[in-house]
Design a protein around this motif. Structure first.
Motif, PDB file in Angstrom:
ATOM      1  N   GLN A   1       0.828  -1.209   0.000  1.00 48.26           N
ATOM      2  CA  GLN A   1       0.000   0.000   0.000  1.00 48.26           C
ATOM      3  C   GLN A   1       0.855   1.248   0.000  1.00 48.26           C
ATOM      4  OE1 GLN A   1      -1.615  -2.573   2.714  1.00 48.26           O
ATOM      5  NE2 GLN A   1      -3.531  -1.421   2.939  1.00 48.26           N
ATOM      6  N   LYS A   2       2.114   1.072  -0.411  1.00 46.82           N
ATOM      7  CA  LYS A   2       2.998   2.223  -0.413  1.00 46.82           C
ATOM      8  C   LYS A   2       3.508   2.455  -1.825  1.00 46.82           C
ATOM      9  CE  LYS A   2       6.809   4.296   1.998  1.00 46.82           C
ATOM     10  NZ  LYS A   2       7.541   4.430   3.209  1.00 46.82           N
TER      11      LYS A   2
ATOM     12  N   LEU B   1       1.776  12.200   4.035  1.00 45.75           N
ATOM     13  CA  LEU B   1       2.174  13.558   3.671  1.00 45.75           C
ATOM     14  C   LEU B   1       1.536  14.477   4.698  1.00 45.75           C
ATOM     15  CD1 LEU B   1       3.619  15.144   1.375  1.00 45.75           C
ATOM     16  CD2 LEU B   1       1.366  15.466   0.345  1.00 45.75           C
ATOM     17  N   ASN B   2       2.353  15.305   5.345  1.00 48.41           N
ATOM     18  CA  ASN B   2       1.822  16.205   6.369  1.00 48.41           C
ATOM     19  C   ASN B   2       0.932  15.473   7.365  1.00 48.41           C
ATOM     20  OD1 ASN B   2       3.104  18.027   4.774  1.00 48.41           O
ATOM     21  ND2 ASN B   2       1.232  18.607   3.662  1.00 48.41           N
ATOM     22  N   ARG B   3       1.446  14.394   7.938  1.00 52.10           N
ATOM     23  CA  ARG B   3       0.785  13.632   8.995  1.00 52.10           C
ATOM     24  C   ARG B   3      -0.565  13.028   8.617  1.00 52.10           C
ATOM     25  NH1 ARG B   3       3.706  13.533  13.096  1.00 52.10           N
ATOM     26  NH2 ARG B   3       2.109  12.718  14.511  1.00 52.10           N
ATOM     27  N   SER B   4      -0.834  12.952   7.276  1.00 46.81           N
ATOM     28  CA  SER B   4      -2.033  12.195   6.897  1.00 46.81           C
ATOM     29  C   SER B   4      -1.745  11.483   5.582  1.00 46.81           C
ATOM     30  CB  SER B   4      -3.233  13.132   6.738  1.00 46.81           C
ATOM     31  OG  SER B   4      -2.947  14.021   5.672  1.00 46.81           O
ATOM     32  N   LEU B   5      -2.687  10.643   5.142  1.00 51.30           N
ATOM     33  CA  LEU B   5      -2.431   9.854   3.944  1.00 51.30           C
ATOM     34  C   LEU B   5      -2.188  10.733   2.728  1.00 51.30           C
ATOM     35  CD1 LEU B   5      -4.908   6.837   4.010  1.00 51.30           C
ATOM     36  CD2 LEU B   5      -2.424   6.781   4.103  1.00 51.30           C
ATOM     37  N   ASP B   6      -1.219  10.353   1.885  1.00 55.30           N
ATOM     38  CA  ASP B   6      -0.917  11.097   0.665  1.00 55.30           C
ATOM     39  C   ASP B   6      -1.842  10.558  -0.429  1.00 55.30           C
ATOM     40  OD1 ASP B   6       0.077  11.940  -1.738  1.00 55.30           O
ATOM     41  OD2 ASP B   6       2.193  11.631  -1.229  1.00 55.30           O
ATOM     42  N   THR B   7      -2.879  11.302  -0.726  1.00 55.79           N
ATOM     43  CA  THR B   7      -3.901  10.758  -1.627  1.00 55.79           C
ATOM     44  C   THR B   7      -3.373  10.652  -3.062  1.00 55.79           C
ATOM     45  OG1 THR B   7      -4.718  12.992  -1.722  1.00 55.79           O
ATOM     46  CG2 THR B   7      -5.914  11.470  -0.295  1.00 55.79           C
TER      47      THR B   7
ATOM     48  N   ALA C   1      -2.816   2.850  -6.904  1.00 52.28           N
ATOM     49  CA  ALA C   1      -3.981   2.025  -7.215  1.00 52.28           C
ATOM     50  C   ALA C   1      -4.054   1.758  -8.714  1.00 52.28           C
ATOM     51  CB  ALA C   1      -5.238   2.709  -6.714  1.00 52.28           C
ATOM     52  N   ASP C   2      -3.779   2.800  -9.516  1.00 52.34           N
ATOM     53  CA  ASP C   2      -3.824   2.653 -10.970  1.00 52.34           C
ATOM     54  C   ASP C   2      -2.810   1.571 -11.412  1.00 52.34           C
ATOM     55  OD1 ASP C   2      -4.405   3.279 -13.704  1.00 52.34           O
ATOM     56  OD2 ASP C   2      -2.484   4.347 -13.763  1.00 52.34           O
TER      57      ASP C   2
END
Length: 1673
Positions: free
Chosen positions: A108-109, A264-270, A277-278
């Motif tokens: 997932q990374k 990213l910035n303490r939250s998930l990097d969307t 995912a692609d």
């Protein structure tokens, strides 16, 4: 591969070649770093080693993993090369790997998204302008990117981090390093944003395409997947994918979670998640087969989320799935691989064609040389063309270009077959034999000939190769291009590497070879010098010189252009300066590699070029050391340089993984999961040494080695300057092959200070399994059915132990290790084994040399037998070295191992010294002839000896190996042998006047029946390179080499000596115009001779002489007995003007000159001496007066006494006297002992002698002995018992350091003696003069009695000593029987018509009585009585019936007990037997009506009880009879293929036993079936069915066989005269425990020492006792 492609490859075409398949499985593992650590470490520890073993054992493939995330140093981050390296590695894997080449793990990374290292300057400008237009500050981009105008088109390069943030790599000051690292990651984030913003805007504006934009967004992992999977045509066979999804990742613990997702910035990097995912859920599954992708879902557990404990089940499934799939892909690839002979050779040819193409691509210029070669290719020259020059001068490229030109233009209109080989660059082109086989296969394919007819053995192979060259035609010429012939290795290249090359080529065949030559280096030029001698023509040598400045610069510019690089003017000037000092292509290539790295902004102090090849290589090494870590590079290259024949990639990785100096350096700051070197590290070094390391074959493995000698020399210079370092590397390699840490044994190491500090380690030391393989001598499959020898260990280990001076290990593990010697003998030629001893001999201290050489020479002496029967190693060593064991501890330990371990291979071990011991005067005994060796000749290089009897056998003198054994079906025994000057032809004639001409290379021969007139016999033959001659008394005949008659010529006119009759005695030819012909009277008592000499076609006046004659080397002088001077020798010189011989010099030798007949004359080496054989002595004339005569014995004692008195008076007078006498013409006389004399074997031929090196000794062969005189004193100093039969011929063998003499004898052997060891102790082996006819052993004492025709021998069987040779007659007797009593106190013999009883201890006769014609002696009642059966044929015997007399007597008194008689057939006596209870005697004879019957007598009284007709048994062809041991009344009548058992009381047949030979066990249950045609079975005697087949029935021809049970019935002995082997089987399980090859024909076998040993008697008069050392006891 389709047929057309295969045809093109075999023809040597260079167009559209398919890629080469490699011997490697190499997978690139792509994954993000932090989230797959657990999986990757588990693979490393548990899965990769298994795959590695599978590939190695099942397919012989190397398995390699490229894991770019492991062991990547900060330096790699520093210069931003990681991505570049990854892509290059993926390409390499795709190019090299058999089967799988790419495995991706996605979780997932999305992973690290770098900014590009290189951006086209024009593109960067657009991005910069776009940002500037939006008012964004672009100072960051300007700081970090520099424009390199040397790239075409210009490129902007991201600068190394430490060039701006200087503490980025400063591990010594962690605080500063941390600061700079923080600055960099911050800067990187800013630049990423700038690039993404600008590229998105440009894309929206339509100024760049989507891919260009995506470049600035992509992660490394995605780039890898694109290159490794998405852009690949066939993913099914090459790619695997694993996708893992973790449920419920705990985002509260950000530190842990960030390892598994992008934050990213303490939250998930969307943005990252979307991109991932692609890739993961759309593009990857769409491309890859469902069978090759595996999805897992796992739960997040505990603090760490994932760990080995909690996720064990998942990991196990993952590992087994991974293993299965990789194996599946490897197997699939190997199934496609054509492993047939044709497939293997296609691969081999392809490698060379690709190499040729690569050379041609970079070739420019040299028009004149090409024109010269074209001219050679098209002219009629019938010799090879040699391109020579110093290392690195471009020979290879010129050769490649010539090959390409032949295809393109020179031979474009015909179908030429191009055979290109770059010798030493591939596995099958390193050693001579495989190279020739592959060339023969390639030629055969093109001419549609079968591969099967290609021989494996070098000599016939070379001949076959030369034969194939004649297939060339005008439409299909054969063109061979062989690069670096001086690089060949292996058998046949020990003396020189080029002698196999044909010197005369058939039409339409051309060969070009290249070879190094350096004025200053004679060692390098050795092969060149040999070629010069072989190819005697100036125009066939073309020197390849340096390029010259102009061409070199031009070539360099062309290369730069094709690499899309350029240089600034200043940089070009530097290049020009360097090239003016050296323009060798190898140097230009090194310069090119260096300047390609220069950027337009590189500082001048960093653009330095060396001026010599060695310095350039030094710079290259230095740069690579800087780049990849000095220690790592130093050790990696040092290992390759230290290895004897290079190292495979796996071996190198293993070695570095065992080398803690390197690991401590690499892992200064980490603790690795597995203590091994990351494979990537070596890969990167290898990338920076392109084409400098070549792959070649060694010991069945593909190894890396330096391509150019200059690299090896430079590496030695750089890394082995310090001897201790060299020893360190050799020692490490030795440990590796010793297997000290193999198979999971952990090796200890010390933690570094930094590691202990960083990881809070309490211990100073750790241990770790380095995952290196075990190194047994033999790999045996699980079921024990197949064996693979560890050839790498045999090839490398001794070399490194010697060079690391680990002599204790060397002795224990190699040279004095039975298992090593036995295994190596089984898989390598004897030469390879001996080479280890020769190599060690140069390094060990002087005292150890003798022991080494004892073992080496023992192996050498046993060479002929060990070559065929390697399992005979233990008996050979024991039989030879026993007497040396007490003084030599290493030999003693080896013999103990022979006993303990050798019994598993051969359970018969000599109980005493019974084979010739090395170290004495005898060097080799060459055996193989079955009749007397009547002649031998040495090849002109003194390397081979060719000998004849009924067969022609040649041996290699340096190794004693049999080189050729041929049995031409000729009538009679061959007697005269001659070799042609070029050693290609041998000619011989037999006593039946049949002649033979043999081609020594191909073993083909023609026979020529007597071509002479009626009544003339062939006297001899002579052979030149192109003609053969056969001569008789009155004429001679000339033949071509195909055996076609060319002309017949009569003997020349003998005027003015035609008053008597003359016949031709011998002829010698130089060519058809120059020859010499010697005539004689035809009567040995008439010793007159006439010498006819034809020079340049004109006959000289004949010279009349007597006794013997010899010519000097250039045929200008004749040495012979002068008819006017008795037998004194005169030298005649040729006067060409007068066409006659003129007396030039008289020679004298002593007062009795005239009396002793001259029997033979021979010229000494280089005509410096003349050697004469007279009736009682040998004479040497020393024309250079080099032999000092001060201590010579003078003629008479009187003279000596007179001289004593005169000495004081006047020394002056003596000096005058010396001057008067010219010692050059005064012979030195060497007298034979009184009773010995020389005899003539043929007119002018007698016993020969030779003078040793340094003129120390003279050695002569007279009768069976060698006589040795000191030339210093002329005294006879040694008589050696040399042969068992008369010596027929003796020749010197003194070349180089050899000081040997060769003798051949009537005893069927050729022996080579070492004169330097003439006084060494000879360990005598007792033997009798004549062959032993029978043996008898005592039961209670270790004594044996043997019978030879003239006497009987008494032996001590515990020591093998012959105690006495006895006969009851002063001048010898005719002995027929000798039997020793069980107690050993008495011996009963039948000799010269008497029966004699001897007292054994006293060796005295105690009873004697006449009894003629004794046929049998039988002992009764424990040796207190005996019976003799004799038989005399009456003179008037009409019916062919004779009477046999039985006389029974007592022992020791000889009192008669009774006599009896019976009738027998006059011709055939068959032995009588005594029944088991000693009550009856059964004797085969005839009844009144002369039909076969058994006479049965009472053993105590002699009364005749019955006559039983043989026909009762139904056996028609009685061979012998046998008393059964368990039934006193049963006697077996043995026929040819069955036996009948009779009851002698009832006279009835008990039963038939089919196939039985009469031998049986004491309980009468089991017998033997041993037909003469071969095979051996144990049969049970009730029905004759087979219990156990011991030897399968192979038709081995009809031979005599001796077979029996041992005295305890434990074993079966079987001797086969054809194979000369004695085999021993266990009776219980039928297992063969020994096959003993006897050195001479065996005449008798007997069980000894209560069944624990066996005694064999042989033709050479020896009695050998062999202990049975059963491995199961």
């Amino acid at each position: 591969m389709d047929d057309r492609t295969v045809d093109l490859i075999f023809a040597g075409s260079l167009k559209s070649l398919p890629p080469v398949s490699s011997k490697i499985v190499r997978i690139f593992t792509s994954s993000t770093f932090t989230d797959t650590t657990m999986e990757r470490n588990t693979l490393m520890a548990k899965c990769y080693p298994r795959i590695k073993d599978y590939c190695r054992e099942k397919h012989g493939l190397e398995f390699q993993v490229v894991d770019m995330r492991w062991g990547v140093r900060d330096e790699a981050t520093d210069d931003h090369m990681t991505t570049e390296l990854c892509m290059r590695e993926i390409k390499n894997c795709q190019r090299l790997s058999m089967g799988p080449n790419f495995v991706v793990f996605l979780g997932q990374k999305y992973g690290y998204r770098p900014i590009p290292t290189y951006v086209l300057s024009s593109e960067l400008q657009m991005l910069r302008d776009e940002l500037a237009a939006g008012g964004v500050d672009v100072i960051l981009l300007d700081t970090w990117y520099k424009k390199d105008s040397n790239a075409v088109p210009p490129v902007s390069v991201l600068q190394p981090i430490s060039s701006i943030l200087i503490n980025f790599n400063n591990k010594r000051v962690p605080k500063l390093q941390a600061e700079d690292q923080a600055v960099w990651w911050d800067t990187l984030g800013k630049m990423q944003k700038l690039f993404r913003k600008a590229s998105s805007q440009l894309y929206s504006a339509g100024k760049i395409d989507k891919d260009t934009m995506h470049n600035y967004f992509m992660s490394v992992t995605e780039r890898e997947v694109i290159n490794g999977v998405l852009n690949v045509k066939n993913t099914k066979n090459h790619c695997l994918a694993y996708v893992r999804y973790i449920n419920n990742i705990n985002l509260q613990n950000l530190k842990k979670a960030s390892n598994f997702v992008d934050i990213l910035n303490r939250s998930l990097d969307t943005e990252a998640s979307k991109l991932l995912a692609d890739l993961r859920d759309v593009r990857l599954p769409a491309k890859i087969e469902t069978t090759n992708i595996q999805n897992y879902t796992v739960e997040w557990i505990g603090r760490d989320g994932l760990d080995n404990e909690t996720h064990g089940e998942y990991l196990n499934h993952f590992i087994s799935h991974f293993y299965k799939n990789i194996i599946k892909l490897v197997d699939r690839a190997m199934r496609k691989e054509d492993s047939s002979a044709q497939g293997v050779i296609v691969t081999e040819i392809l490698q060379h064609l690709h190499a040729c193409n690569n050379s041609v691509k970079v070739f420019h210029g040299r028009a004149e040389d090409l024109e010269y070669i074209e001219n050679y290719m098209k002219n009629t020259s019938d010799k090879p063309l040699v391109l020579f020059g110093e290392g690195g001068c471009g020979k290879t490229s010129l050769l490649s270009k010539s090959a390409a030109m032949c295809l393109e233009s020179w031979f474009a209109e015909v179908r030429s077959t191009n055979i290109v080989r770059f010798l030493g660059t591939t596995p099958d082109s390193s050693a001579l034999t495989p190279t020739l086989i592959s060339i023969c296969q390639q030629i055969s394919y093109n001419f549609a000939l079968p591969f099967e007819s290609i021989p494996d053995d070098l000599v016939p192979l070379t001949a076959h190769f030369k034969q194939l060259l004649t297939m060339a035609t005008q439409q299909q010429p054969l063109l061979l291009f062989l690069d670096s012939v001086d690089q060949l290795t292996g058998i046949g290249t020990e003396n020189n590497k080029v002698s196999w090359l044909p010197t005369r080529l058939p039409p339409h065949c051309k060969i070009i070879v290249t070879c190094a030559r350096e004025e200053a280096n004679p060692e390098v030029s050795k092969e060149y010098d040999v070629l010069r001698r072989m190819i005697d023509s100036e125009e066939n040598f073309l020197e390849v010189t340096a390029l010259g400045e102009d061409l070199a610069m031009q070539v360099l510019k062309l290369w730069m252009a094709s690499a899309a690089r350029d240089l600034s003017n200043y940089q070009w000037r530097l290049v020009s300066n360097a090239i003016s000092s050296c323009s060798l292509p190898i140097f230009v290539k090194l310069v090119f590699a260096e300047v390609c790295r220069w950027r337009s902004y590189t500082k001048p102090q960093d653009t330095h070029l060396a001026s010599t090849v060695m310095d350039s290589i030094m710079m290259l090494f230095e740069r690579i050391e800087k780049q990849h870590g000095r220690l790592l590079v130093f050790h990696a290259l040092a290992y390759i340089t230290a290895a004897r024949s290079g190292l495979s990639e796996t071996e190198l990785e293993d070695l570095i993984s065992l080398d803690d100096k390197v690991l401590d350096d690499v892992y200064q700051y980490h603790l690795p999961p597995v203590r091994r070197i990351p494979p990537l590290l070596w890969t990167r070094i290898r990338n920076d040494l392109p084409n400098y390391l070549s792959e070649r074959e060694a010991d069945g493995v593909s190894v890396m080695n330096w391509y150019h000698r200059q690299f090896r020399d430079t590496a030695r210079e750089r890394y082995f300057k310090n001897m201790n370092m060299a020893m360190y590397f050799h020692s490490m390699i030795a440990d590796y092959y010793l297997g000290i840490w193999g198979g999971g044994i952990p090796k200890p190491f010390k933690y570094t200070e930094i590691q202990r500090h960083r990881f809070n380690l309490a211990d100073k030391e750790g241990v770790a399994d380095r995952k290196v393989p075990i190194q047994p001598l033999v790999f045996t499959s699980a079921d024990g059915s197949t064996k693979r020898y560890n050839l790498r260990k045999f090839g490398e280990l001794p070399f490194h132990l010697v060079r690391s001076k680990r002599f204790t290990d060397l002795y224990a593990e190699v040279l004095f290790n039975y298992e090593w010697l036995h295994a190596k003998l089984n898989c390598c030629p004897l030469q390879a084994l001996l080479a280890d001893f020769e190599d060690a001999k140069l390094f060990v201290n002087k005292d150890a040399v003798r022991e080494l050489m004892l073992v080496a020479d023992a192996l050498r002496l046993g060479g002929a037998i060990l070559g065929t029967y390697p399992d005979m190693l233990a008996p050979q060593l024991v039989g030879r070295l026993l007497p040396e064991a007490p003084h030599n501890p290493a030999v003693a330990s080896l013999l103990k191992q022979c006993h303990d371990k050798g019994k598993n291979h051969c359970a018969l071990l000599p109980s005493h010294h019974c084979l010739h011991t090395p170290g004495g005067p005898l060097k080799y005994s060459l055996e193989g002839h079955q009749f007397a060796v009547f002649a031998f000749r040495l090849s002109s290089d003194k390397r081979y000896v060719v000998s004849i009897s009924s067969r022609v056998i040649s041996w290699d003198l340096s190794t004693s190996d049999l080189a050729r054994d041929l049995c031409p079906q000729l009538e009679g025994i061959m007697q005269n042998l001659e070799l042609s000057p070029d050693n290609k032809w041998a000619a011989a004639s037999t006593n039946n006047s049949v002649s033979m001409l043999l081609n020594m290379l191909t073993s083909e021969y023609v026979t020529i029946d007597n071509p002479l007139d009626e009544g003339e016999t062939v006297r001899g033959v002579y052979v030149l390179n192109h003609h053969m001659f056969i001569y008789g008394p009155r004429s001679w005949v000339q033949y071509s080499m195909r055996g076609e008659h060319e002309q017949t010529l009569p003997a020349p006119d003998s005027a003015p000596y035609d008053d008597v009759n003359w016949e031709i005695l011998s002829m010698e030819f130089r060519d058809l115009e120059n020859f010499v012909l010697v005539m004689w009277s035809g009567d040995l008592d008439e010793d007159r001779l006439l010498v006819h000499f034809c020079r340049a076609g004109a006959w000289m006046k004949p010279l009349r002489c007597r006794g013997a004659m010899a010519l000097n080397k250039n045929w200008s002088r004749i040495y012979t007995s002068d008819t006017d001077r008795g037998y004194q020798i005169t030298i005649f010189e040729l006067n060409e003007d007068e066409l006659c011989w003129v007396k030039a010099q008289e020679l004298t030798h002593k007062e009795t000159d005239t009396a002793e007949a001259m029997l033979q004359l021979k010229r000494g080496k280089k005509d410096r001496m003349l050697l004469a054989t007279t009736t009682y002595s040998f004479v040497v004339w020393d024309f250079d007066n080099v032999i000092s005569r001060e201590n010579h014995e003078t003629e008479t004692k009187k003279k000596q006494e007179e001289e004593e008195d005169k000495k004081e008076d006047d020394l002056d007078e003596k000096q005058d006297e010396v001057q008067e006498k010219d010692f050059r013409f005064e012979g030195i006389v060497l007298k034979l002992p009184h009773t010995i004399r020389n005899i003539s074997t043929k007119m002018t031929l007698s016993n020969s002698f030779m003078i040793s090196n340094n003129n120390t000794y003279a050695v002569a062969g007279v009768r069976k002995n060698l006589y040795v005189w000191s030339l210093e004193t002329t005294k006879l100093i040694k008589v050696l018992d040399a042969h068992f039969g008369r010596i027929v011929q003796l020749e010197p063998l003194t070349v180089g350091t050899w000081n040997n003499v060769i003798t051949s004898s009537i005893d069927r052997t050729v022996k080579i003696w070492n004169i330097d060891n003439i006084f060494e102790q000879v360990h005598k082996i007792d033997r009798q003069e004549l062959p032993i006819d029978s043996i008898s052993l005592a039961r209670d004492k270790r004594l044996a009695v043997t019978v030879t025709r003239s006497c009987w021998g008494l032996w001590d069987t515990s020591t093998g000593k012959l105690l006495a040779q006895l006969a009851d007659a002063p001048l010898g007797a005719i002995v027929t029987h000798a039997v020793i009593t069980p107690t050993g106190d008495n011996v009963v013999t039948a000799e010269s018509g008497n029966v004699v009883i001897w007292d054994t201890p006293e060796k005295q006769v105690i009873f004697k009585e006449e009894q003629k014609g004794v046929k049998q002696v039988l002992l009764l009642e424990d040796g207190t009585k005996f019976i003799t059966i004799s038989m005399e044929v009456a003179a008037d015997n009409v019916e062919n019936i004779s009477i046999a007399h039985i006389i029974a007597r007592t022992i020791p008194d000889g009192d008669k007990i009774y006599t009896a008689e019976y009738e027998v057939r006059g011709t055939g006596y068959r032995a009588a037997v005594v029944s088991a209870d000693e009550h009856h005697i059964a004797a085969p004879g005839v009844d009144k009506s002369s039909r076969d019957c058994l006479h049965i007598f009472h053993a105590r009284t002699g009364a005749r009880l019955h006559r039983i007709p043989i026909k009762n048994t139904g056996i028609k062809d009685m061979q012998c009879i046998q008393a059964l041991p368990h039934k006193p009344l049963w006697v077996a009548v043995v026929g040819n293929d069955k036996a009948g058992i009779l009851d002698i009381k009832t006279k009835r047949l008990v039963r038939f036993v089919p196939r039985w030979n009469g031998a049986c066990t004491r309980d009468g249950k089991i017998g033997l079936c041993a037909p003469t045609r071969g095979g051996l079975d144990l049969i049970e005697l009730k029905r004759g069915t087979s219990v156990q087949q011991l030897i399968s029935r192979a038709a081995e021809g009809v031979f005599s066989i001796i077979t029996m049970f041992s005295s305890t019935d434990q074993y079966v002995f079987y001797y086969h005269s054809g194979r000369k082997t004695l085999r021993v089987f266990r009776t219980v399980d039928g297992r063969a425990v020994a096959e003993y090859r006897a050195p001479a024909e065996v005449t008798g076998v007997a069980s000894a020492h209560g069944g624990t040993a066996l005694a064999i008697a042989s033709q050479d008069g020896c009695l050998t006792v062999l202990n049975i050392v059963d491995p199961n006891e």
